[in-house]
Design an enzyme around this catalytic site. Structure first.
Site, PDB file in Angstrom:
ATOM      1  N   GLU A  57       0.849  -1.199   0.000  1.00 45.94           N
ATOM      2  CA  GLU A  57       0.000   0.000   0.000  1.00 45.94           C
ATOM      3  C   GLU A  57       0.880   1.243   0.000  1.00 45.94           C
ATOM      4  O   GLU A  57       1.907   1.287   0.672  1.00 45.94           O
ATOM      5  CB  GLU A  57      -0.896  -0.015   1.254  1.00 45.94           C
ATOM      6  CG  GLU A  57      -1.955   1.050   1.288  1.00 45.94           C
ATOM      7  CD  GLU A  57      -2.881   0.885   2.505  1.00 45.94           C
ATOM      8  OE1 GLU A  57      -3.231   1.917   3.104  1.00 45.94           O
ATOM      9  OE2 GLU A  57      -3.237  -0.254   2.861  1.00 45.94           O
ATOM     10  N   ASP A  71       0.271   5.335   0.628  1.00 44.61           N
ATOM     11  CA  ASP A  71      -0.769   6.236   1.155  1.00 44.61           C
ATOM     12  C   ASP A  71      -0.398   7.705   1.124  1.00 44.61           C
ATOM     13  O   ASP A  71       0.695   8.086   1.561  1.00 44.61           O
ATOM     14  CB  ASP A  71      -1.012   5.956   2.654  1.00 44.61           C
ATOM     15  CG  ASP A  71      -1.607   4.606   2.928  1.00 44.61           C
ATOM     16  OD1 ASP A  71      -2.290   4.080   2.054  1.00 44.61           O
ATOM     17  OD2 ASP A  71      -1.397   4.092   4.039  1.00 44.61           O
ATOM     18  N   GLU A  88      -2.349  10.610   3.196  1.00 42.43           N
ATOM     19  CA  GLU A  88      -3.444  10.890   4.122  1.00 42.43           C
ATOM     20  C   GLU A  88      -3.364  12.356   4.521  1.00 42.43           C
ATOM     21  O   GLU A  88      -2.325  12.819   5.001  1.00 42.43           O
ATOM     22  CB  GLU A  88      -3.366   9.998   5.364  1.00 42.43           C
ATOM     23  CG  GLU A  88      -3.650   8.544   5.053  1.00 42.43           C
ATOM     24  CD  GLU A  88      -3.562   7.653   6.280  1.00 42.43           C
ATOM     25  OE1 GLU A  88      -4.489   6.864   6.493  1.00 42.43           O
ATOM     26  OE2 GLU A  88      -2.560   7.740   7.009  1.00 42.43           O
TER      27      GLU A  88
END
Length: 290
Positions: A96, A98, A100
């Site tokens: 993953e 990310d 954010e």
């Protein structure tokens, strides 16, 4: 096959599996809370209220390439909210990448947290303050992924690089196709000042706006075996993928300088220097500083 037709054939081979579009509905679909979406021309908005957040996902999965979206983040008091844009594979051993975006009370800088999961293990957070107000206009957020590196970019400025260090015995995410996702949700147990500032629902709905959807990657049908995907999505004599070009195996000199500038002026947290969490510096941290 004559030279002209074989050239044409090679051209066809090169575009197979590589897609790019600015239209949401060609590449993506609403994944949950469909009633929390608003479609306005080329712009898609997702709403968070005290009933639900929302999320969308790509219709396909990809192996290597570049994904890009333009986002205008929640305006005003967004404390407690998180808007995420990320790539992920499936399962407990997933990879993953990310972005954010952690909300704030009005007037504070918006914090961007990035993270990289490899084989289901994350804990590689970096946080930085952006050099602009991401709620006032759309800005580009991109992930470039090839066999050598993962690069996070903001308006084409690299803010993070995760290099392939398999020669040091570290696994690198290159064996699982990944989907592209975004979501907005309430995370006031941790998002703002470590959870001290809670979401003020009187300011709901919190709205994140999206446009400029681009995925330029090697498309991987779910039915294809992993080994076949790796072969299909690697450059060979028959086909070349632009992200496999040697010049993209590392940052350019200009990009390296940009990254140093970001780290020096905007980084506020780096797991690599968090000796409380990591008394022994993680191996990748010893090599990532150019």
């Amino acid at each position: 096959m004559g030279p002209a037709s074989s050239l044409f054939f090679m051209g066809l081979v090169m575009v197979v599996g590589s897609v790019s579009s600015s239209r949401f509905d060609e590449l993506f679909q609403a994944q949950w809370a469909l009633d929390h979406f608003v479609y306005q021309g080329d712009t898609v908005q997702m709403k968070l209220d005290n009933f639900s957040g929302a999320g969308f996902s790509s219709k396909n999965k990809y192996m290597f390439g570049k994904v890009n979206v333009q986002i205008k983040l929640v305006e005003g008091d967004s404390a407690g909210t998180v808007t995420a844009f990320y790539m992920s594979s499936d399962g407990p051993k997933h990879h993953e990448f990310d972005f954010e975006f952690l909300g704030n009370t009005t007037g504070e800088p918006y914090i961007v947290q990035t993270n990289v999961y490899v084989n289901g293990v994350g804990n590689r957070e970096q946080r930085l303050n952006l050099w602009f107000d991401p709620t006032k206009d759309f800005h580009s957020y991109s992930i470039l992924w090839n066999q050598r590196q993962v690069v996070f970019l903001v308006d084409d400025t690299p803010i993070r690089v995760h290099s392939n260090l398999e020669h040091k015995g570290l696994p690198f995410p290159k064996d699982q196709a990944m989907g592209v996702y975004s979501s907005i949700w309430n995370a006031d147990d941790w998002a703002t000042q470590g959870g001290r500032v809670k979401t003020d629902w009187s300011h709901a709905p919190f709205i994140a706006s999206y446009r400029g959807f681009e995925i330029d990657g090697c498309e991987c049908p779910a039915t294809v075996a992993a080994a076949e995907v790796s072969r299909k999505c690697s450059s060979s004599a028959e086909k070349r993928y632009w992200w496999d070009e040697p010049r993209l195996s590392e940052l350019s000199l200009h990009q390296s300088h940009q990254l140093l500038w970001v780290r020096a002026n905007h980084m506020i947290y780096d797991y690599c220097t968090d000796t409380a969490r990591f008394p022994v510096t993680p191996v990748e941290c010893q090599h990532h500083h150019h």
